[in-house]
Design an enzyme around this catalytic site. Sequence first.
Site, PDB file in Angstrom:
ATOM      1  N   MET A  14     -37.802  11.026  83.402  1.00 29.66           N
ATOM      2  CA  MET A  14     -38.264  11.319  84.765  1.00 29.66           C
ATOM      3  C   MET A  14     -37.149  12.000  85.551  1.00 29.66           C
ATOM      4  O   MET A  14     -37.172  11.999  86.796  1.00 29.66           O
ATOM      5  CB  MET A  14     -38.725  10.036  85.451  1.00 29.66           C
ATOM      6  CG  MET A  14     -39.914   9.421  84.729  1.00 29.66           C
ATOM      7  SD  MET A  14     -40.945   8.394  85.768  1.00 29.66           S
ATOM      8  CE  MET A  14     -39.811   7.101  86.182  1.00 29.66           C
ATOM      9  N   ALA A  16     -33.279  12.921  87.083  1.00 32.14           N
ATOM     10  CA  ALA A  16     -32.112  12.202  87.631  1.00 32.14           C
ATOM     11  C   ALA A  16     -31.291  11.675  86.458  1.00 32.14           C
ATOM     12  O   ALA A  16     -31.038  10.473  86.335  1.00 32.14           O
ATOM     13  CB  ALA A  16     -32.534  11.090  88.590  1.00 32.14           C
ATOM     14  N   LEU A  17     -30.916  12.605  85.614  1.00 32.06           N
ATOM     15  CA  LEU A  17     -30.349  12.251  84.309  1.00 32.06           C
ATOM     16  C   LEU A  17     -28.946  11.670  84.415  1.00 32.06           C
ATOM     17  O   LEU A  17     -28.177  12.005  85.308  1.00 32.06           O
ATOM     18  CB  LEU A  17     -30.324  13.498  83.412  1.00 32.06           C
ATOM     19  CG  LEU A  17     -31.700  14.133  83.150  1.00 32.06           C
ATOM     20  CD1 LEU A  17     -31.535  15.374  82.274  1.00 32.06           C
ATOM     21  CD2 LEU A  17     -32.663  13.151  82.498  1.00 32.06           C
ATOM     22  N   GLY A  20     -26.955   7.806  79.802  1.00 31.42           N
ATOM     23  CA  GLY A  20     -27.932   7.120  78.946  1.00 31.42           C
ATOM     24  C   GLY A  20     -28.928   8.126  78.372  1.00 31.42           C
ATOM     25  O   GLY A  20     -29.221   8.123  77.170  1.00 31.42           O
ATOM     26  N   HIS A  21     -29.416   9.021  79.217  1.00 33.21           N
ATOM     27  CA  HIS A  21     -30.337  10.064  78.751  1.00 33.21           C
ATOM     28  C   HIS A  21     -29.625  10.979  77.753  1.00 33.21           C
ATOM     29  O   HIS A  21     -30.206  11.378  76.738  1.00 33.21           O
ATOM     30  CB  HIS A  21     -30.845  10.912  79.927  1.00 33.21           C
ATOM     31  CG  HIS A  21     -31.666  10.161  80.931  1.00 33.21           C
ATOM     32  ND1 HIS A  21     -31.253   9.978  82.230  1.00 33.21           N
ATOM     33  CD2 HIS A  21     -32.871   9.547  80.838  1.00 33.21           C
ATOM     34  CE1 HIS A  21     -32.184   9.311  82.903  1.00 33.21           C
ATOM     35  NE2 HIS A  21     -33.170   9.023  82.084  1.00 33.21           N
ATOM     36  N   MET A 168     -27.065   1.906  82.752  1.00 31.98           N
ATOM     37  CA  MET A 168     -27.275   3.146  83.508  1.00 31.98           C
ATOM     38  C   MET A 168     -28.755   3.322  83.811  1.00 31.98           C
ATOM     39  O   MET A 168     -29.602   3.038  82.960  1.00 31.98           O
ATOM     40  CB  MET A 168     -26.757   4.327  82.702  1.00 31.98           C
ATOM     41  CG  MET A 168     -25.267   4.323  82.663  1.00 31.98           C
ATOM     42  SD  MET A 168     -24.630   5.895  82.132  1.00 31.98           S
ATOM     43  CE  MET A 168     -22.904   5.519  82.153  1.00 31.98           C
ATOM     44  N   ARG A 171     -32.218   4.806  89.012  1.00 29.21           N
ATOM     45  CA  ARG A 171     -32.350   4.014  90.238  1.00 29.21           C
ATOM     46  C   ARG A 171     -30.997   3.549  90.784  1.00 29.21           C
ATOM     47  O   ARG A 171     -30.908   3.183  91.954  1.00 29.21           O
ATOM     48  CB  ARG A 171     -33.236   2.795  89.996  1.00 29.21           C
ATOM     49  CG  ARG A 171     -34.691   3.165  89.796  1.00 29.21           C
ATOM     50  CD  ARG A 171     -35.486   1.965  89.348  1.00 29.21           C
ATOM     51  NE  ARG A 171     -36.809   2.368  88.889  1.00 29.21           N
ATOM     52  CZ  ARG A 171     -37.880   2.406  89.662  1.00 29.21           C
ATOM     53  NH1 ARG A 171     -37.794   2.049  90.903  1.00 29.21           N
ATOM     54  NH2 ARG A 171     -39.042   2.795  89.176  1.00 29.21           N
TER      55      ARG A 171
HETATM   56  P1  AMP Z   1     -36.416   7.422  82.680  1.00 26.07           P
HETATM   57  O1  AMP Z   1     -36.042   8.783  83.084  1.00 26.07           O
HETATM   58  O2  AMP Z   1     -35.724   6.349  83.454  1.00 26.07           O
HETATM   59  O3  AMP Z   1     -37.886   7.228  82.548  1.00 26.07           O
HETATM   60  O4  AMP Z   1     -35.826   7.239  81.221  1.00 26.07           O
HETATM   61  C1  AMP Z   1     -36.127   8.147  80.190  1.00 26.07           C
HETATM   62  C2  AMP Z   1     -35.729   7.510  78.884  1.00 26.07           C
HETATM   63  O5  AMP Z   1     -34.328   7.216  78.912  1.00 26.07           O
HETATM   64  C3  AMP Z   1     -36.451   6.167  78.649  1.00 26.07           C
HETATM   65  O6  AMP Z   1     -36.810   6.083  77.287  1.00 26.07           O
HETATM   66  C4  AMP Z   1     -35.405   5.163  79.010  1.00 26.07           C
HETATM   67  O7  AMP Z   1     -35.563   3.934  78.340  1.00 26.07           O
HETATM   68  C5  AMP Z   1     -34.139   5.866  78.571  1.00 26.07           C
HETATM   69  N1  AMP Z   1     -32.984   5.307  79.273  1.00 26.07           N
HETATM   70  C6  AMP Z   1     -32.877   5.075  80.603  1.00 26.07           C
HETATM   71  N2  AMP Z   1     -31.699   4.484  80.885  1.00 26.07           N
HETATM   72  C7  AMP Z   1     -31.053   4.338  79.708  1.00 26.07           C
HETATM   73  C8  AMP Z   1     -29.786   3.791  79.326  1.00 26.07           C
HETATM   74  N3  AMP Z   1     -28.960   3.256  80.231  1.00 26.07           N
HETATM   75  N4  AMP Z   1     -29.436   3.825  78.022  1.00 26.07           N
HETATM   76  C9  AMP Z   1     -30.287   4.354  77.098  1.00 26.07           C
HETATM   77  N5  AMP Z   1     -31.486   4.876  77.387  1.00 26.07           N
HETATM   78  C10 AMP Z   1     -31.870   4.869  78.668  1.00 26.07           C
END
Ligand code: AMP
Length: 264
Positions: A14, A16-17, A20-21, A168, A171
């Site tokens: 989503m 806001a990378l 972790g991404h 990470m 949010r």
């Molecule tokens: P999001 O943009 O938050 O929906 O996350 C996109 C993907 O990145 C999802 O599969 C999350 O589980 C993964 N993700 C988010 N934060 C982390 C993190 N700290 N470490 C590893 N993967 C993450």
Amino acid sequence: MRNQGLRIGLIPTMGALHEGHVSLIEASKRDNDVTICSLFVNPTQFNEKSDFSDYPRQLDTDLALLENAKCDIVFAPPVTEVYPEEDKEVYQLGEVVEILEGTGRPGHFNGMASVVKRLFDLTNPHQAYFGIKDYQQCLAVKALVKNYHLGINIVCCPIFREESGLAMSSRNLLLSKEGKILAAHLHQCLELLNKSSQKKESNALQYLGESYLQKINGIELEYLEILNSETLKPPTNADKTPMVALVAAWIEGVRLIDNMILQE
Ligand code: AMP
């Protein structure tokens, strides 16, 4: 690219990378010839309008980060491209979505399944990468692929953390410096549970975790549960899989989640 025999990896995000991404992008780059990262703040998985509108958006920063990470393709569609028509499907994802995030955020997993299915249809990857940070989401996406015969390999990657232990998350951008310090207690609590897991039953572990977090001013605990890591049912002595501790809490009006497999 598929027709040329190239292997395609997708990382749905989503935006806001953060690092972790990037760790998911790196995993995909190791396994595939072409890596696609999608950036799409999915309206159907938010159950609160303010949560959707407050969600951080920073396309230019994201594009720079993706270029730096040598991601091959960025897919940042408008809502009308992903949902030319409303998706009315009620996805069958099994019992794993009926608790925790499923009850705390009604409609969340159906909206998540809807967008993941659309992104799979649009990008047609061989493999897709998700973070264990969203533990139930990983199980739900695996159920989606199995139940709808999508034939995509789902790779679940470890949680990438700040030095403080804070998982990470996009949010975290909404937290103040003090909020971030408070938020690191979620990880400290999970570490405590991990260290205690050989000596205590799941109920005692849950009590230990709840007491730890309830004592901290500024943390509003939503749930802390110790469950079988595969079925998300209460653990039994006959279980062959380890337990997982899952937590959701509010800090400065921001909802944070974290988890840890208890295996020490
Ligand atoms: P999001 O943009 O938050 O929906 O996350 C996109 C993907 O990145 C999802 O599969 C999350 O589980 C993964 N993700 C988010 N934060 C982390 C993190 N700290 N470490 C590893 N993967 C993450």
